[in-house]
Design a protein around this motif. Structure first.
Motif, short mmCIF file in Angstrom:
data_model
loop_
_atom_site.label_atom_id
_atom_site.label_comp_id
_atom_site.label_asym_id
_atom_site.label_seq_id
_atom_site.Cartn_x
_atom_site.Cartn_y
_atom_site.Cartn_z
N VAL A 533 0.84 -1.21 0.00
CA VAL A 533 0.00 0.00 0.00
C VAL A 533 0.87 1.25 0.00
O VAL A 533 1.87 1.33 0.73
CB VAL A 533 -0.94 0.01 1.23
N TYR A 534 0.46 2.25 -0.81
CA TYR A 534 1.21 3.50 -0.95
C TYR A 534 0.27 4.70 -0.81
O TYR A 534 -0.93 4.60 -1.10
CB TYR A 534 1.91 3.53 -2.33
N PRO A 535 0.81 5.85 -0.40
CA PRO A 535 -0.05 7.02 -0.17
C PRO A 535 -0.50 7.73 -1.44
O PRO A 535 -1.49 8.46 -1.42
CB PRO A 535 0.82 7.94 0.69
N LEU A 536 0.22 7.55 -2.55
CA LEU A 536 -0.11 8.23 -3.80
C LEU A 536 -0.47 7.24 -4.89
O LEU A 536 -0.01 6.09 -4.89
CB LEU A 536 1.08 9.07 -4.29
N ILE A 537 -1.29 7.70 -5.84
CA ILE A 537 -1.62 6.87 -7.00
C ILE A 537 -0.49 6.92 -8.01
O ILE A 537 -0.04 5.90 -8.51
CB ILE A 537 -2.94 7.35 -7.65
N GLU A 538 -0.02 8.15 -8.31
CA GLU A 538 1.05 8.31 -9.29
C GLU A 538 1.92 9.50 -8.92
O GLU A 538 1.54 10.35 -8.10
CB GLU A 538 0.47 8.48 -10.69
N GLN A 539 3.08 9.59 -9.54
CA GLN A 539 4.06 10.61 -9.15
C GLN A 539 3.63 12.03 -9.50
O GLN A 539 4.17 12.98 -8.96
CB GLN A 539 5.41 10.32 -9.84
N SER A 540 2.65 12.20 -10.36
CA SER A 540 2.21 13.56 -10.71
C SER A 540 1.52 14.24 -9.56
O SER A 540 1.39 15.46 -9.54
CB SER A 540 1.27 13.51 -11.92
N THR A 558 10.61 15.04 1.29
CA THR A 558 10.42 13.60 1.11
C THR A 558 9.85 13.32 -0.28
O THR A 558 8.87 13.92 -0.70
CB THR A 558 9.45 13.06 2.18
N ILE A 559 10.45 12.41 -1.00
CA ILE A 559 9.94 11.97 -2.29
C ILE A 559 9.15 10.69 -2.05
O ILE A 559 9.70 9.68 -1.63
CB ILE A 559 11.09 11.73 -3.29
N LEU A 560 7.87 10.76 -2.30
CA LEU A 560 7.00 9.63 -1.99
C LEU A 560 6.90 8.66 -3.15
O LEU A 560 6.87 9.05 -4.31
CB LEU A 560 5.60 10.14 -1.64
N LYS A 561 6.82 7.39 -2.80
CA LYS A 561 6.60 6.36 -3.80
C LYS A 561 5.11 6.32 -4.12
O LYS A 561 4.27 6.57 -3.27
CB LYS A 561 7.06 5.00 -3.28
N SER A 562 4.79 5.98 -5.36
CA SER A 562 3.39 5.90 -5.76
C SER A 562 3.03 4.46 -6.10
O SER A 562 3.90 3.63 -6.41
CB SER A 562 3.12 6.79 -6.98
N ALA A 563 1.75 4.15 -6.06
CA ALA A 563 1.28 2.80 -6.36
C ALA A 563 1.59 2.42 -7.80
O ALA A 563 2.03 1.30 -8.08
CB ALA A 563 -0.22 2.71 -6.08
N THR A 564 1.38 3.37 -8.73
CA THR A 564 1.63 3.08 -10.14
C THR A 564 3.10 2.79 -10.40
O THR A 564 3.44 1.82 -11.09
CB THR A 564 1.16 4.27 -11.00
N GLU A 565 3.96 3.63 -9.88
CA GLU A 565 5.40 3.45 -10.05
C GLU A 565 5.87 2.14 -9.42
O GLU A 565 6.64 1.37 -10.03
CB GLU A 565 6.13 4.63 -9.39
N GLN A 566 5.40 1.84 -8.22
CA GLN A 566 5.83 0.64 -7.53
C GLN A 566 5.25 -0.63 -8.14
O GLN A 566 5.85 -1.70 -8.03
CB GLN A 566 5.46 0.72 -6.05
N HIS A 629 5.90 4.42 3.53
CA HIS A 629 5.62 5.77 4.05
C HIS A 629 4.53 5.68 5.12
O HIS A 629 3.56 6.44 5.13
CB HIS A 629 5.19 6.72 2.94
N ALA A 630 4.72 4.75 6.06
CA ALA A 630 3.70 4.50 7.07
C ALA A 630 3.40 5.73 7.91
O ALA A 630 2.29 5.88 8.44
CB ALA A 630 4.14 3.34 7.98
N GLU A 631 4.38 6.63 8.04
CA GLU A 631 4.16 7.84 8.84
C GLU A 631 3.14 8.78 8.21
O GLU A 631 2.65 9.71 8.84
CB GLU A 631 5.48 8.58 9.07
N ARG A 632 2.81 8.52 6.95
CA ARG A 632 1.84 9.37 6.24
C ARG A 632 0.39 9.00 6.56
O ARG A 632 -0.53 9.68 6.13
CB ARG A 632 2.07 9.27 4.74
N PHE A 633 0.19 7.90 7.26
CA PHE A 633 -1.16 7.42 7.54
C PHE A 633 -1.51 7.62 9.01
O PHE A 633 -0.65 7.50 9.88
CB PHE A 633 -1.28 5.94 7.19
N GLY A 634 -2.77 7.87 9.27
CA GLY A 634 -3.23 7.96 10.65
C GLY A 634 -3.35 6.59 11.28
O GLY A 634 -3.32 5.56 10.60
N LEU A 635 -3.48 6.55 12.60
CA LEU A 635 -3.58 5.28 13.31
C LEU A 635 -4.78 4.45 12.85
O LEU A 635 -4.68 3.23 12.70
CB LEU A 635 -3.67 5.53 14.82
N ALA A 636 -5.90 5.11 12.64
CA ALA A 636 -7.10 4.38 12.23
C ALA A 636 -6.88 3.70 10.89
O ALA A 636 -7.23 2.53 10.70
CB ALA A 636 -8.30 5.33 12.16
#
Length: 736
Positions: A533-540, A558-566, A629-636
């Motif tokens: 699981v990733y916080p972004l859909i794509e790098q754009s 921070t450069i985030l990884k995206s689901a599409t790229e990964q 990028h787990a720090e980007r998500f809330g606990l819930a």
């Protein structure tokens, strides 16, 4: 007179003119009532002397001292007075920035009372934030006998009565307004308007919980004789505020046509085959496992809600609506605890009474999953299930709506289409709302209104609201259950189905992803499946701007990884031997459903996704959840995502990959996730870390009405206030 009725302007207080009134307005203080309810945020206890030598053990020193000397340092406008003092235990320096006038106010050899924060700097004990008043011109003035002349300076000063020994209230401030000004205004208000204030709690409650009279509480919170009195006043006013708040919540529940805590007024009958209605018995026989104790309790509670909304016994063939109010219940439980099955039993209870059920889900994928499960479990019992969303084509939609109106459909499962204008129910008696936090109050009322305006209601000239069951896979902290969701009865499923093992959570810092990839590969080779699981859909998408309060930036660069790229990276470079799938919100729902079905049947071994898989995906064979990028998500969100695995009997793992630069909040969140898999514990920690407004997504109006009370801090009083409010309303309704 009640305190709220003192609507005299604060400009009637001597010393408060238009300019100072504007400053008080910044604190939302306009009237005498506002002022007297402008409670201290803390108190400073100066009833006990604290010598200079103990400066490191206390926030502030409060002692009698003799002025030894005056010195000046600096030049020109920076020239500053330094007053050297001693209380017999040690010496210290008072740095009088912009207070050169103290040279005359506190002359050498005078005895003073000094209060302030002291620290060691430049090899001497100093304070620049202090208060000081002169007690005597010299030590000779306080020596009353020959014996006193022979004792030490420390002993002489220790015997002095400090004239400013008292408990001082500390108020919230605004620019231009000082503690001294607020205290002065408060003293005048108490003298001139502080008499004749009526109690707003009954004498019975005051005596039962050892509270103060309202007038005494108001005086004691602003002018306490000691800390015990201050705390007693605070407790009284907190209880009164929470009690009035709970009264409003219970009355709101009544106004909506719901009753509260009926289960506490009647003995709850344990759910078993003897207590089950006809269709419930058929479902019990069909199950290949036993219900958990919590599921049985919850089903009993919901049965009582439903039965109470009808006048006749369940074994009679005809039912009639009573004047009794419908049930309104929040069903909470951890992921995988069996809430949906419990909800199906509630649906069958209503169906056996002859009513219809609407089962509302936030997404088509989740609604479809519920519909498939309902068809599998319920249709064999003779129940007619239908699936309705906005994507159902007109050719199929028209006969479905006709059957719903005619009563030929017992339970309809779908999305927002369930309360669209064209939908008419024959006899809607239960509305089930899954993932309730994704729906607003307006949408909740829209589905309930469908019940009020159903065909049977119109024929009988009634408008009773349907029973309401709201479900949450995100456990609700008890504090929120009593406030934000206070107009609902709350049922909880904590026991998990047997055979499941606790999920092991692993923390991995960025740069060591290869270790996680290899751990996942081991599980894949054993025939299991995995989520990434990733916080972004794509790098754009923006890698820097963050508008989600549930997330945080670990670093602005921070450069985030995206689901599409990964997806490309994982499928081609890391796991080329396994089938990978990609799912996110920009993919059409039909395509999402196809991909999820292939993952469910193990045609896809690795699912790369965004948070669209947070709910509604049940794949027991999946044993690994990787969140980058787990720090980007809330606990819930983290807990919900972790709950996608561990749904079978195999040992499951959750890997949280985090940034090298973490905030303290980020560290706290990850520690909570690592230490516990208990959703209720995590929910309480989330509430402590972020506060009730953020946890619920908005600043709830209920919280905005609270002043001195804090629902989290004052949870024990909140629960007592809730109980007493329900008793009060119940007695009023019965005429007692």
């Amino acid at each position: 007179m009640k305190l709220a009725q003192i609507q005299t302007s604060i400009t009637n207080i001597s010393g408060i003119g238009p300019a100072q009134a504007k400053l008080f307005a910044n604190l939302n203080v306009f009237t005498i009532s506002d002022l007297l309810q402008f409670y201290p945020r803390d108190w400073e206890d100066r009833t006990h002397a604290i010598p200079l030598i103990e400066f490191s053990q206390h926030k502030k020193i409060h002692t009698a001292a003799i002025v030894l000397d005056h010195e000046w340092f600096g030049f020109g406008r920076m020239r500053t007075l330094k007053i050297r003092i001693s209380d017999g235990t040690t010496e210290a320096a008072l740095l009088c920035f912009n207070r050169g006038f103290l040279e005359k106010s506190l002359p050498i050899n005078s005895i003073i009372s000094v209060t302030g924060h002291f620290y060691v700097k430049y090899n001497e004990l100093q304070s620049s934030a202090f208060e000081a008043i002169r007690i005597a011109k010299s030590i000779n003035q306080i020596e009353n006998s020959a014996e006193e002349k022979n004792i030490s300076l420390q002993q002489k000063l220790a015997h002095i009565h400090l004239v400013d020994s008292a408990v001082f209230p500390i108020y919230p401030l605004t620019a231009g307004l000082t503690q001294k000004q607020i205290r002065k205004a408060m003293n005048i208000a108490l003298k001139e308007y502080g008499r004749g204030i009526e109690n707003e709690l009954s004498d019975e409650l005051i005596k039962k919980y050892n509270l103060l009279e309202k007038q005494k509480a108001i005086h004691s919170i602003h002018q306490p004789q000691n800390m015990s009195e201050a705390l007693a006043a605070k407790r009284t006013l907190i209880f009164e505020e929470l009690y009035k708040f709970q009264l409003a919540i219970v009355q709101r529940a009544q106004a909506h046509g719901h009753f509260l805590d009926k289960t506490k007024q009647k003995k709850l009958v344990p759910f078993d085959d003897l207590q089950a209605s006809p269709h419930q018995k058929l479902l019990l026989k069909r199950l290949e496992f036993d219900l958990t104790p919590d599921q049985k309790t919850v089903i009993s509670q919901m049965n009582l809600d439903i039965d109470t909304s009808y006048t006749q016994n369940i074994d009679k063939s005809q039912s009639s609506l009573s004047e009794a109010q419908a049930g309104s219940r929040l069903l909470q439980g951890d992921v995988g605890s069996g809430k949906t099955l419990a909800a199906f039993f509630a649906a069958l209870r209503v169906i056996d009474w002859g009513g219809q059920v609407a089962f509302l889900a936030p997404t088509e994928i989740l609604a479809k999953q519920h519909a498939e499960n309902a068809a599998k479990l319920l249709e064999t019992t003779g129940v007619k299930v239908a699936f309705l969303t906005g994507n159902i084509k007109a050719a199929n939609r028209k006969p479905l709506l006709k059957a719903l109106k005619a009563g030929d459909i017992d339970i309809v499962i779908g999305t927002h289409a369930l309360f669209s204008n064209q939908v008419v129910y024959k006899d809607l008696r239960l509305a089930i709302i899954d993932e309730q936090h994704r729906f607003g109050v307006v949408q909740r009322n829209q589905i309930l209104e469908k019940g009020r305006t159903s065909i049977v209601q119109q024929k009988e000239g009634t408008s009773q609201v349907p029973n309401l069951l709201m479900m949450s896979a995100t456990p609700i902290p008890q504090t929120l259950a009593l406030t934000v969701y206070g107009d609902l009865d709350v049922s909880t499923i904590k026991t998990m189905p047997p055979g499941r093992k606790p999920i092991e959570t692993h923390l991995t810092i960025q740069g060591h992803e290869s270790r996680v990839y290899e751990a996942v590969r081991k599980e894949l080779k054993e025939g299991h499946q995995a989520y990434f699981v990733y916080p972004l859909i794509e790098q754009s998408e923006s890698n820097v701007e963050n508008k989600d309060p549930d997330m945080e930036l670990s670093s602005p660069i921070t450069i985030l990884k995206s689901a599409t790229e990964q997806y490309d990276f994982l499928s081609k470079q890391v796991y080329p031997e396994f089938k990978c799938g990609l799912v996110h919100s920009k993919i059409a729902e039909e395509e999402q459903s196809r991909i999820l079905e292939e993952f469910k049947t193990n045609k896809i071994q690795i699912l790369i996704a965004t948070t669209v898989v947070e709910v509604g995906v049940d794949v027991p064979n999946a044993s690994c959840m990787v969140i980058e990028h787990a720090e980007r998500f809330g606990l819930a969100a983290l807990h919900q995502l972790r709950g996608r695995v561990g749904r079978g009997t195999v040992q499951s793992h959750c890997f949280l990959i985090y940034s090298q630069k973490l905030t303290e909040l980020g560290k706290s969140r990850l520690k909570v996730m690592h230490d516990s898999t208990d959703g209720f514990y995590i929910a309480e920690k989330d509430l402590q870390l972020r506060g009730p407004g953020e946890v619920t997504g908005i600043q709830q109006s209920g919280y905005l009405t609270l002043g001195i009370a804090d629902p989290v801090r004052d949870r024990d009083l909140l629960e007592i206030a809730r109980k007493e409010a329900i008793v009060t309303i119940t007695n009023q309704n019965s005429g007692n």
